[in-house]
Design a protein around this motif. Structure first.
Motif, PDB file in Angstrom:
ATOM      1  N   GLN A 193      46.433  36.925  36.431  1.00  0.00           N
ATOM      2  CA  GLN A 193      47.185  36.722  35.197  1.00  0.00           C
ATOM      3  C   GLN A 193      48.675  36.709  35.498  1.00  0.00           C
ATOM      4  N   TYR A 194      49.370  35.671  35.001  1.00  0.00           N
ATOM      5  CA  TYR A 194      50.827  35.620  35.054  1.00  0.00           C
ATOM      6  C   TYR A 194      51.321  35.664  33.618  1.00  0.00           C
ATOM      7  N   GLY A 195      51.627  36.842  33.112  1.00  0.00           N
ATOM      8  CA  GLY A 195      52.009  36.950  31.698  1.00  0.00           C
ATOM      9  C   GLY A 195      50.854  36.497  30.812  1.00  0.00           C
ATOM     10  N   ARG A 196      51.115  35.475  30.011  1.00  0.00           N
ATOM     11  CA  ARG A 196      50.065  34.947  29.136  1.00  0.00           C
ATOM     12  C   ARG A 196      49.196  33.890  29.822  1.00  0.00           C
ATOM     13  N   VAL A 197      49.621  33.475  31.001  1.00  0.00           N
ATOM     14  CA  VAL A 197      48.894  32.426  31.707  1.00  0.00           C
ATOM     15  C   VAL A 197      47.819  33.048  32.602  1.00  0.00           C
ATOM     16  N   ARG A 198      46.581  32.582  32.436  1.00  0.00           N
ATOM     17  CA  ARG A 198      45.475  33.032  33.273  1.00  0.00           C
ATOM     18  C   ARG A 198      45.235  31.980  34.359  1.00  0.00           C
ATOM     19  N   ALA A 199      45.820  32.209  35.520  1.00  0.00           N
ATOM     20  CA  ALA A 199      45.755  31.224  36.605  1.00  0.00           C
ATOM     21  C   ALA A 199      44.374  31.168  37.236  1.00  0.00           C
ATOM     22  N   LEU A 200      43.659  32.275  37.202  1.00  0.00           N
ATOM     23  CA  LEU A 200      42.307  32.353  37.760  1.00  0.00           C
ATOM     24  C   LEU A 200      41.466  33.211  36.828  1.00  0.00           C
ATOM     25  N   ASP A 201      40.266  32.718  36.495  1.00  0.00           N
ATOM     26  CA  ASP A 201      39.475  33.353  35.445  1.00  0.00           C
ATOM     27  C   ASP A 201      38.050  33.641  35.913  1.00  0.00           C
ATOM     28  N   ASN A 202      37.832  34.867  36.395  1.00  0.00           N
ATOM     29  CA  ASN A 202      36.495  35.353  36.745  1.00  0.00           C
ATOM     30  C   ASN A 202      35.782  34.425  37.745  1.00  0.00           C
ATOM     31  N   LEU A 203      36.448  34.169  38.856  1.00  0.00           N
ATOM     32  CA  LEU A 203      35.910  33.252  39.869  1.00  0.00           C
ATOM     33  C   LEU A 203      34.876  33.952  40.750  1.00  0.00           C
ATOM     34  N   ASN A 204      33.728  33.303  40.914  1.00  0.00           N
ATOM     35  CA  ASN A 204      32.678  33.781  41.811  1.00  0.00           C
ATOM     36  C   ASN A 204      32.323  32.660  42.782  1.00  0.00           C
TER      37      ASN A 204
END
Length: 302
Positions: free
Chosen positions: A13-24
């Motif tokens: 997470q970069y502030g409000r930006v989710r650069a990566l989201d629960n990566l498997n």
């Protein structure tokens, strides 16, 4: 097959930006694994995290079943962004500096320069190198510690066709030596030519993961040209394809079931039509990639 890299629930997470989201993800020994995605999809963020350059917000990753440590990092050679070399130093001099940093004997310098095809230019100053030569020197730098795993971020970015072909052959040669390779790229054709596996990221989420050899299975199209005023109607009446569409001076028939181009040709011949052009099209990784992105967009809109 031994798991080289295991990623579980990785997020950034970069502030409000989710650069990566629960990566498997899992990468096995010997894989040439391509990470694809549009700009801002999370490719470079993923590589930065697994190289311990960026700290994740949550989740974890393991190299060879262990959390990243000094010993595991020694088994990884990486190129992120554009490595910096001293322009007024030669290839040998630059690599000796890298040897000092990585605590690698100087004997490795000539070995890796030969491996990447720069042995004849080893005493040439870096500032005179072409883009392709600079990229090969970067790969040589990553090979100095004789890594088990190579991580390459956009290895052919900005290169001309000859440079791309040279780097492609070098990657294949390195993979054939038994190393596991992870590549982040937007050049889909190159990924299809060198990778065994690939995944697609979009807005930080994993939306596809599979084998490159599976691309295009069950989705063959045939290009047809013939001198006939209403070829589209004839092809549609054949029952051999699901759709027929015109592209400039030819028609593309998407095949149905186990039907083949030979059946299209035989059908046209029975109608008194001689095909001037008949070409089988297997789905490219580019088409597959665009379909994956489009399908995910439609799914997200529901």
């Amino acid at each position: 097959m031994e798991t080289v890299l295991s990623i579980k629930g990785l997020s950034k997470q970069y502030g409000r930006v989710r650069a990566l989201d629960n990566l498997n993800l899992e990468v096995k020994k010997g894989d040439v694994f391509g990470i694809l995605g549009p700009n801002g999809s999370g490719k470079t963020t993923t590589l930065g995290i697994i190289l311990s350059v960026i700290n994740q917000t949550s989740g974890q990753f393991e190299w060879f079943g262990e959390k990243a440590n000094k010993d595991t990092r020694k088994t990884i050679g990486a190129i992120l962004e554009h490595p910096i070399f001293y322009p007024y130093l030669t290839a040998v001099q630059n690599l000796k500096i890298v040897c000092d940093i990585k605590e690698v004997p100087y004997a490795r310098v000539d070995e890796v320069l030969t491996q990447v095809g720069l042995d004849e230019r080893k005493d040439t100053k870096f500032k005179t190198f072409s883009l392709g030569m600079k990229q090969r020197l970067s790969i040589a730098s990553a090979l100095l510690c004789n890594p088990t795993v190579m991580i390459l971020d956009e290895p052919t970015n900005g290169l001309d066709p000859q440079g791309i072909a040279e780097i492609r052959e070098l990657i294949i040669e390195i993979a054939n030596s038994g190393k596991t390779i992870i590549i982040a790229s937007h050049l889909l054709d190159e990924v299809q030519k060198v990778c065994s596996h690939f995944c697609v990221l979009q807005r930080g989420k994993l939306i596809y993961n599979g084998l490159v050899e599976d691309v295009g299975k069950g989705s063959v199209s045939v290009e047809v040209k013939a001198d006939h005023d209403d070829l589209q109607t004839v092809l549609e009446a054949s029952g051999l394809g699901t759709t027929v569409k015109r592209e400039l001076d030819k028609y593309i028939i998407k095949m149905e079931g186990d039907h083949s181009a030979a059946e299209v040709n035989a059908y046209l011949f029975k109608q008194g039509i001689t095909a001037k052009h008949l070409l089988v099209q297997s789905k490219s990784l580019e088409k597959q990639f665009l379909e994956i992105l489009a399908g995910n967009k439609e799914g997200g809109a529901q």
